[in-house]
Enzyme design. Structure first.
Site, mmCIF file in Angstrom:
data_model
loop_
_atom_site.group_PDB
_atom_site.id
_atom_site.type_symbol
_atom_site.label_atom_id
_atom_site.label_comp_id
_atom_site.label_asym_id
_atom_site.label_seq_id
_atom_site.Cartn_x
_atom_site.Cartn_y
_atom_site.Cartn_z
ATOM 1 N N ASP A 65 74.324 62.289 21.180
ATOM 2 C CA ASP A 65 73.626 62.354 22.469
ATOM 3 C C ASP A 65 72.142 62.559 22.175
ATOM 4 O O ASP A 65 71.502 63.438 22.742
ATOM 5 C CB ASP A 65 74.193 63.475 23.346
ATOM 6 C CG ASP A 65 73.516 63.520 24.725
ATOM 7 O OD1 ASP A 65 72.878 62.511 25.104
ATOM 8 O OD2 ASP A 65 73.600 64.569 25.400
ATOM 9 N N ASN A 107 73.814 75.107 26.881
ATOM 10 C CA ASN A 107 75.027 74.938 27.677
ATOM 11 C C ASN A 107 76.204 74.551 26.789
ATOM 12 O O ASN A 107 77.343 74.904 27.045
ATOM 13 C CB ASN A 107 74.802 73.858 28.738
ATOM 14 C CG ASN A 107 76.047 73.606 29.555
ATOM 15 O OD1 ASN A 107 76.451 74.443 30.362
ATOM 16 N ND2 ASN A 107 76.702 72.485 29.307
ATOM 17 N N HIS A 108 75.880 73.791 25.735
ATOM 18 C CA HIS A 108 76.946 73.271 24.866
ATOM 19 C C HIS A 108 76.417 73.104 23.450
ATOM 20 O O HIS A 108 75.214 73.135 23.220
ATOM 21 C CB HIS A 108 77.431 71.917 25.384
ATOM 22 C CG HIS A 108 76.287 70.999 25.728
ATOM 23 N ND1 HIS A 108 75.797 70.861 27.004
ATOM 24 C CD2 HIS A 108 75.509 70.219 24.954
ATOM 25 C CE1 HIS A 108 74.772 70.022 27.000
ATOM 26 N NE2 HIS A 108 74.564 69.617 25.768
ATOM 27 N N GLN A 176 80.714 67.464 23.435
ATOM 28 C CA GLN A 176 79.773 68.568 23.676
ATOM 29 C C GLN A 176 80.477 69.716 24.418
ATOM 30 O O GLN A 176 80.310 69.879 25.635
ATOM 31 C CB GLN A 176 78.587 68.089 24.525
ATOM 32 C CG GLN A 176 77.626 67.180 23.771
ATOM 33 C CD GLN A 176 76.615 66.505 24.676
ATOM 34 O OE1 GLN A 176 76.949 66.128 25.802
ATOM 35 N NE2 GLN A 176 75.405 66.316 24.200
ATOM 36 N N ARG A 206 61.955 74.360 27.083
ATOM 37 C CA ARG A 206 62.464 73.580 28.220
ATOM 38 C C ARG A 206 63.983 73.765 28.128
ATOM 39 O O ARG A 206 64.601 73.489 27.093
ATOM 40 C CB ARG A 206 62.064 72.112 28.059
ATOM 41 C CG ARG A 206 62.626 71.167 29.132
ATOM 42 C CD ARG A 206 63.929 70.539 28.678
ATOM 43 N NE ARG A 206 64.418 69.529 29.602
ATOM 44 C CZ ARG A 206 65.601 68.957 29.490
ATOM 45 N NH1 ARG A 206 66.420 69.284 28.525
ATOM 46 N NH2 ARG A 206 65.989 68.056 30.354
ATOM 47 N N ASP A 208 67.761 73.135 28.928
ATOM 48 C CA ASP A 208 68.572 71.968 29.274
ATOM 49 C C ASP A 208 69.822 72.324 30.101
ATOM 50 O O ASP A 208 70.445 73.358 29.878
ATOM 51 C CB ASP A 208 69.029 71.363 27.933
ATOM 52 C CG ASP A 208 69.795 70.080 28.071
ATOM 53 O OD1 ASP A 208 69.181 69.069 28.426
ATOM 54 O OD2 ASP A 208 71.030 70.080 27.826
ATOM 55 N N GLU A 251 65.584 72.717 33.513
ATOM 56 C CA GLU A 251 66.118 71.472 34.079
ATOM 57 C C GLU A 251 67.217 71.884 35.057
ATOM 58 O O GLU A 251 68.363 72.066 34.682
ATOM 59 C CB GLU A 251 66.697 70.579 32.970
ATOM 60 C CG GLU A 251 67.121 69.227 33.516
ATOM 61 C CD GLU A 251 68.206 68.531 32.709
ATOM 62 O OE1 GLU A 251 68.342 67.310 32.841
ATOM 63 O OE2 GLU A 251 68.941 69.193 31.945
ATOM 64 N N HIS A 318 63.076 61.361 30.086
ATOM 65 C CA HIS A 318 63.848 60.633 29.079
ATOM 66 C C HIS A 318 65.237 60.244 29.573
ATOM 67 O O HIS A 318 65.956 59.537 28.896
ATOM 68 C CB HIS A 318 63.969 61.511 27.834
ATOM 69 C CG HIS A 318 64.712 62.796 28.129
ATOM 70 N ND1 HIS A 318 64.174 63.793 28.921
ATOM 71 C CD2 HIS A 318 65.941 63.221 27.784
ATOM 72 C CE1 HIS A 318 65.052 64.779 29.024
ATOM 73 N NE2 HIS A 318 66.127 64.457 28.350
ATOM 74 N N ASP A 319 65.640 60.748 30.734
ATOM 75 C CA ASP A 319 66.963 60.425 31.268
ATOM 76 C C ASP A 319 66.867 59.279 32.269
ATOM 77 O O ASP A 319 65.806 58.704 32.463
ATOM 78 C CB ASP A 319 67.554 61.668 31.946
ATOM 79 C CG ASP A 319 68.030 62.688 30.923
ATOM 80 O OD1 ASP A 319 68.535 62.271 29.856
ATOM 81 O OD2 ASP A 319 67.904 63.902 31.181
#
Ligand code: GLC
Length: 560
Positions: A65, A107-108, A176, A206, A208, A251, A318-319
């Site tokens: 990812d 988160n993961h 993930q 930043r 996530d 985010e 970037h997404d």
């Protein structure tokens, strides 16, 4: 407010620039961008005027990812360099007045992280201290297909692990697994990593994937498993103790009320900043309709924040350009205007395009869009390549379309790398937005280039604390809905910005109110000094024209 406050709460008037080291500049010629390459370009960024650099993940990773699948929070992906190179980069950036923040993905982890490998070995937490690092269930989950983040790849947020016959939670890809952020050992491990990077010299993070921190079991009638606010406050307190002016930029793509909670509400003690996803999506709807009202509505709906908190505004990242907060009808309108072909869309909610191609390459419209971004209340955030108007590679898979290498010149591989094109980490854009048409070298010394325009906007922004700190007011006028007139007032100074979202020229008169007829008005772009006629200013705007005015009481020199 005193001018010194702008350095105390530096993030409120910062200009943020995001990049992926892997695709910025390849110094050793192996086809992969590296820290040494980025280090060579710090002066380019300093000249552009940005004040805060956000590095996408640079940690060891199987890269399934694009680095958001981490196997070691304390390391550096060896393809990019090592911690020594990171220290050099940070010293140089700091010397040039640029702070640097790192992507923090908590988160993961990757399923290849040693914690997860250990976690899946044995299901009894009494025998396996790593079992509860992740979130497991023994009962078969129901249908969770509506909760997955990547619906083209996954159909459940639970994955059965054959080793122990239990299911683990993963909101993103199944490779993930979500960390258990309620587990003291996990929190300790993460704080240790955060402390490490702060000590190395980073100025914040930043953060996530925040909406998924709260592992709520509500739907299944279970108690909340993890309270994300407890975790966030722990993180925030720790970061602030270790490094007083380090920031957290979240985010958090959630409705306003939940965003406010993640700011820490009235106390402002969770995130310092959050991206304004709602405002960003409204901007596209406004541009598609040539009607400022959706954007005005989104700006007015923003909850009031603690003085130390700030919105991070952006047009692209970037997404995918997510349009998830629009209604189905609004989303279809934006699709129709800016990405009508199925190959331009992704996950049924977004676009895999960059801004200039979406706006038909019309330079007036592209400049207007960035002028709007830089004039809105908040901290503008650029994604690398936006400053030169790079396009996307629709042939690349999903979100990778906007992650192509930086285009420095019209030479081989756009000057990104000396490697054979087949060796590049990602192909360079090949169409009309390729390096022969869009590159830094050709724009650097051209006063009419997009790069010069963005540089000018940043320069103005940096000299006008009104933009990061001022109070917003939408100004009435009778030039039609295509014109946005807004004012940001800070004590005895104000910036009035005018934007024409339509292609037809228009004349607009706005009341600069409150300054008296002899106030001084300076056009910040042309430097022209104007008269205030009976308190108002008349401006002729071209199609997609813009104007920035600074209004101050008579006698005030307005420097800067
Ligand atoms: C965030 C990132 C995205 C990543 C995902 C999983 O949404 O912006 O790029 O794939 O988290 O880490």
């Amino acid at each position: 407010m005193r001018i010194t406050d702008t350095s105390d709460l530096w993030w409120k008037s910062a200009v943020v620039y995001c990049l992926d080291i892997e695709t910025f500049l390849d110094a050793d010629g192996d086809g992969i961008g590296d820290i040494e390459g980025l280090t060579r370009r710090i002066d380019y960024l300093a000249e552009l005027g940005i004040t805060c650099l956000w590095l996408m993940p640079f940690y060891p990773s199987p890269d399934r990812d694009d680095g958001y699948d981490i196997t070691d929070y304390l390391g550096v992906d060896e393809r990019l360099g090592d911690v020594g190179r990171v220290v050099e980069l940070l010293r140089l950036a700091h010397d040039r007045g640029i702070r640097v923040i790192a992507d923090l993905v908590v988160n993961h982890t990757s399923d290849q992280h040693p914690w997860f490998k250990a976690s899946r070995k044995e299901k009894d937490p009494a025998k396996n201290p790593y079992r509860d690092y992740y979130i497991w269930r023994s009962d078969e989950p129901g249908d969770t297909s509506d909760e997955v983040v990547f619906p083209d790849q996954e159909d459940s947020i639970w994955e059965k692990d054959d080793k122990t016959g239990e299911w683990y939670l993963h909101h993103f890809y199944k490779h993930q697994p979500d960390l258990n952020l309620d587990h003291p050992e996990v929190v300790d491990e993460l704080l240790r990593a955060i402390g490490f990077w702060l000590q190395v010299g980073f100025d914040g993070f930043r953060v996530d994937g925040v909406p998924f921190f709260g592992q709520s079991g509500e739907k299944e009638g279970r108690d909340d498993l993890v309270d994300p606010h407890v975790f966030m406050r722990t993180l925030r307190e720790f970061i602030s103790r270790r490094h007083g002016d380090a920031i957290t930029l979240g985010e958090v793509n959630l409705p306003h009320e939940e965003q406010l909670a993640f700011f820490g509400g009235e106390d402002g003690n969770e995130f310092h900043m959050q991206f304004d996803f709602i405002g960003m999506q409204a901007t596209y709807l406004s541009m598609a309709r040539a009607d400022a009202r959706p954007l005005v509505k989104a700006l007015k709906a923003r909850p009031e924040l603690h003085v130390a908190n700030q919105w991070a505004t952006f047009l692209r990242n970037h997404d995918e350009l997510t349009l998830d907060k629009l209604t189905e009808k609004e989303r279809q309108e934006v699709f129709e205007a800016f990405g009508p072909e199925p190959e331009m869309q992704v996950y049924d909610r977004g676009l895999k395009r960059r801004l200039p191609p979406m706006l038909g390459g019309d330079p007036r419209r592209v400049r207007m869009a960035y002028s709007l971004l830089f004039s809105l209340p908040g901290t503008p955030t650029l994604y690398f390549g936006e400053e030169i108007g790079m396009g996307e590679d629709l042939a690349a898979e999903g979100r990778m379309a906007v992650r192509t290498p930086m285009q420095w010149s019209d030479t081989k591989n756009g000057g990104f790398s000396s490697a054979a094109p087949s060796k590049l980490v990602q192909a360079v854009v090949g169409d009309g937005y390729g390096p022969e048409h869009v590159n830094v070298m050709s724009q650097l010394h051209d006063p009419d280039s997009l790069l010069s325009w963005i540089r000018r906007l940043i320069e103005i922004r940096r000299a006008c604390p009104e933009l990061g700190w001022g109070e917003l007011e939408i100004l009435e006028h009778d030039a039609g809905h295509a014109v946005l007139a807004h004012r940001l007032s800070l004590e005895d100074s104000a910036i009035v910005a005018l934007h024409n979202l339509a292609s037809d020229p228009v004349t607009v008169t706005v009341d600069c109110g409150g300054f008296g007829a002899d106030a001084r008005v300076v056009d910040l772009i042309t430097h022209e000094v104007l008269d205030l006629t009976s308190g108002g200013v008349e401006s002729a705007l071209d199609g997609y024209g813009v104007r920035w005015l600074r209004v101050r009481p008579a006698g005030d020199l307005a420097v800067p």
